[in-house]
Write an enzyme that holds these catalytic residues in place. Sequence first.
Site, PDB file in Angstrom:
ATOM      1  CD  GLU A 159     -50.626  -8.251 -17.245  1.00 37.85           C
ATOM      2  OE1 GLU A 159     -49.860  -8.789 -16.289  1.00 37.85           O
ATOM      3  OE2 GLU A 159     -50.938  -8.628 -18.338  1.00 37.85           O
ATOM      4  CB  CYS A 175     -46.577  -7.521  -9.466  1.00 40.54           C
ATOM      5  SG  CYS A 175     -45.510  -7.114 -10.935  1.00 40.54           S
TER       6      CYS A 175
HETATM    7  P1  NAD Z   1     -55.196  -1.159  -6.100  1.00 43.59           P
HETATM    8  O1  NAD Z   1     -55.675  -2.352  -6.992  1.00 43.59           O
HETATM    9  O2  NAD Z   1     -55.562  -0.621  -5.115  1.00 43.59           O
HETATM   10  O3  NAD Z   1     -54.949   0.083  -7.534  1.00 43.59           O
HETATM   11  C1  NAD Z   1     -54.753  -0.161  -8.480  1.00 43.59           C
HETATM   12  C2  NAD Z   1     -55.526   0.985  -9.412  1.00 43.59           C
HETATM   13  O4  NAD Z   1     -56.965   0.748  -9.385  1.00 43.59           O
HETATM   14  C3  NAD Z   1     -55.169   2.595  -8.797  1.00 43.59           C
HETATM   15  O5  NAD Z   1     -55.078   3.264 -10.113  1.00 43.59           O
HETATM   16  C4  NAD Z   1     -56.673   2.901  -8.371  1.00 43.59           C
HETATM   17  O6  NAD Z   1     -56.822   4.134  -8.240  1.00 43.59           O
HETATM   18  C5  NAD Z   1     -57.613   1.963  -9.047  1.00 43.59           C
HETATM   19  N1  NAD Z   1     -58.869   1.686  -8.337  1.00 43.59           N
HETATM   20  C6  NAD Z   1     -59.059   1.663  -6.927  1.00 43.59           C
HETATM   21  N2  NAD Z   1     -60.359   1.143  -6.782  1.00 43.59           N
HETATM   22  C7  NAD Z   1     -60.888   1.141  -7.942  1.00 43.59           C
HETATM   23  C8  NAD Z   1     -62.061   0.485  -8.390  1.00 43.59           C
HETATM   24  N3  NAD Z   1     -63.358   0.585  -7.516  1.00 43.59           N
HETATM   25  N4  NAD Z   1     -62.541   0.524  -9.698  1.00 43.59           N
HETATM   26  C9  NAD Z   1     -61.378   0.647 -10.761  1.00 43.59           C
HETATM   27  N5  NAD Z   1     -60.118   1.184 -10.262  1.00 43.59           N
HETATM   28  C10 NAD Z   1     -59.983   1.304  -9.199  1.00 43.59           C
HETATM   29  O7  NAD Z   1     -53.567  -1.827  -6.591  1.00 43.59           O
HETATM   30  P2  NAD Z   1     -52.206  -0.920  -6.049  1.00 43.59           P
HETATM   31  O8  NAD Z   1     -52.098  -0.941  -4.510  1.00 43.59           O
HETATM   32  O9  NAD Z   1     -52.063   0.390  -6.535  1.00 43.59           O
HETATM   33  O10 NAD Z   1     -51.121  -1.915  -6.388  1.00 43.59           O
HETATM   34  C11 NAD Z   1     -50.620  -2.891  -5.764  1.00 43.59           C
HETATM   35  C12 NAD Z   1     -50.926  -4.247  -6.338  1.00 43.59           C
HETATM   36  O11 NAD Z   1     -50.952  -4.441  -7.579  1.00 43.59           O
HETATM   37  C13 NAD Z   1     -50.473  -5.507  -5.536  1.00 43.59           C
HETATM   38  O12 NAD Z   1     -51.669  -6.678  -5.471  1.00 43.59           O
HETATM   39  C14 NAD Z   1     -49.567  -6.060  -6.872  1.00 43.59           C
HETATM   40  O13 NAD Z   1     -49.300  -7.243  -6.952  1.00 43.59           O
HETATM   41  C15 NAD Z   1     -50.489  -5.629  -8.021  1.00 43.59           C
HETATM   42  N6  NAD Z   1     -49.446  -5.517  -9.286  1.00 43.59           N
HETATM   43  C16 NAD Z   1     -49.679  -6.385 -10.587  1.00 43.59           C
HETATM   44  C17 NAD Z   1     -48.754  -6.124 -11.141  1.00 43.59           C
HETATM   45  C18 NAD Z   1     -48.648  -7.018 -12.425  1.00 43.59           C
HETATM   46  O14 NAD Z   1     -48.251  -6.743 -13.306  1.00 43.59           O
HETATM   47  N7  NAD Z   1     -49.339  -8.242 -12.544  1.00 43.59           N
HETATM   48  C19 NAD Z   1     -47.765  -4.947 -11.150  1.00 43.59           C
HETATM   49  C20 NAD Z   1     -47.772  -4.006 -10.132  1.00 43.59           C
HETATM   50  C21 NAD Z   1     -48.379  -4.420  -9.200  1.00 43.59           C
END
Ligand code: NAD
Length: 483
Positions: free
Chosen positions: A221, A255
């Site tokens: 997602e 998002c």
């Molecule tokens: P992010 O990708 O930075 O982090 C998301 C999660 O991934 C966190 O829990 C983080 O600790 C973890 N993470 C970080 N590095 C990782 C790795 N190498 N391997 C595995 N996990 C890792 O995203 P964010 O800044 O928390 O959220 C914002 C982003 O999420 C935006 O791009 C937004 O559009 C997207 N988003 C999508 C949806 C959806 O439903 N499609 C909903 C909300 C946010």
Amino acid sequence: MSNEIPAADQTVIADLPRLLKLQKDAVLKDGAPNLALRRDRLARLSALLHDNRHKLADAMSQDFGNRARATSLLYDVLALLGSIAHTREHLHLWMQPDLHPDPAPGAYARVEYQPKGVVGVVSPWNFPVQLAIGPIVGILAAGNRSLLKPSELTPATSELQKELIAAAFDESELSVVTGGPAVGAAFTALAFDHMIFTGSTVVGKHVAHAAADNLVPVTLELGGKSPAIISHSADLEQAVSRLLTAKVLNSGQLCVSPDYTLVPEDKREAFVEIANRTIARVFPTQTDNADYTTIVNERHFNRINGLIEDARAKGAKIVPLVPAGEAPVDPATRRIAPTLVLDTQPGQQILEEEIFGPLLPVITYTTIDEAIAYVNARPRPLALYYFGKDALEERLVLDRTTSGGVTINDCISHLSDENLPFGGVGDSGQGHYHGVYGFRTFSHAKAVYRQADLVPAAALVSPPFSESNRAFLEQAFAAFAPK
Ligand code: NAD
């Protein structure tokens, strides 16, 4: 292990294999839970959210600096309670096997929905309760066990969820681990039976790689730039008011936030005027307004501010929608006013990366084909919004663009309807959940075929092959001859 990984994260990482084994052993020992146990797990989840809604809202506000309480209660908690109630009500139907017409006399074929096993969930910070617990609703409904790794950027909310879940669930049913990217990387390298990741497209690619190593099916997602097309035929007052109201939800840290808007050239001035009025009505003040959500941290504040400055330096006109006498950007409170960006030019960062903040580029077009081509020249978005009253044009937009979902004449509504699948496509993700779609994503659809005692065609399809086999094949092929 690298010394750069915080000690607390190293402890969590070292414990992950034990937790996964605990849950996998429980799957093997107890088998698929019945309807009553699944409903009980969902009821426990519902109660912990309901009873702790104010604590959760406090934690989210602490994490953000200021987060509109109504946003936290409505979108993070109430939305989940609705989703759980919907799931508990329909689960007995979803769990029924799909019966198929007899494929041969006396035989019996059906699809059974079996729990996959243990499902890993990784969630982001922007709706830190909804996006952590939301997938777990479908996961538990489908009879799975689950481990959750919420975001480190909302530490108070993540710790509170960990504490509340530990009080309501046995560790072998549902458990939370906290930590940063290193924990995320170790977590997603585990051999889960399914994973669901909500977050950025960049990290999503790492997760897909990690999942591939264990052949773990993964639902992604992700984010991206969701367009809002305002048609020539739109009720402009209604369209701009709805678009701007959606844009400022969580200060654009959403998002499915409309990332940019495509507006007919001759409607741009009216658009700006209505946008000004809409924001003045929604936020009569901003600096000290508790309803105005701040940017989550300094890094994101600087990033969004950087997008404004880059666009300004490259020729854009910046129009902050801010009450007279208030600063459009306030580093002390991390508030950024809703801001229109006009006269955008190719090469400005604001047109390249997901904004995830309260800025809205207003891009003009003359024909709908031009607007569609603009959308299609970019990665497939998570959401697309169309505002208009022209049915043929609406059909054209639906047929000629591909996005995770669409709301017509508003924003975001397709996400809040539990009867619709929610998910992205291409760069905005793969797979979907919500309602029955989540139940199916987190279930293994198992084909079950019971053979009849007597199989009339058996002699015709097994050796020794004879003249009757040849005649049988001739007859069978004749049925498929091109007409
Ligand atoms: P992010 O990708 O930075 O982090 C998301 C999660 O991934 C966190 O829990 C983080 O600790 C973890 N993470 C970080 N590095 C990782 C790795 N190498 N391997 C595995 N996990 C890792 O995203 P964010 O800044 O928390 O959220 C914002 C982003 O999420 C935006 O791009 C937004 O559009 C997207 N988003 C999508 C949806 C959806 O439903 N499609 C909903 C909300 C946010």
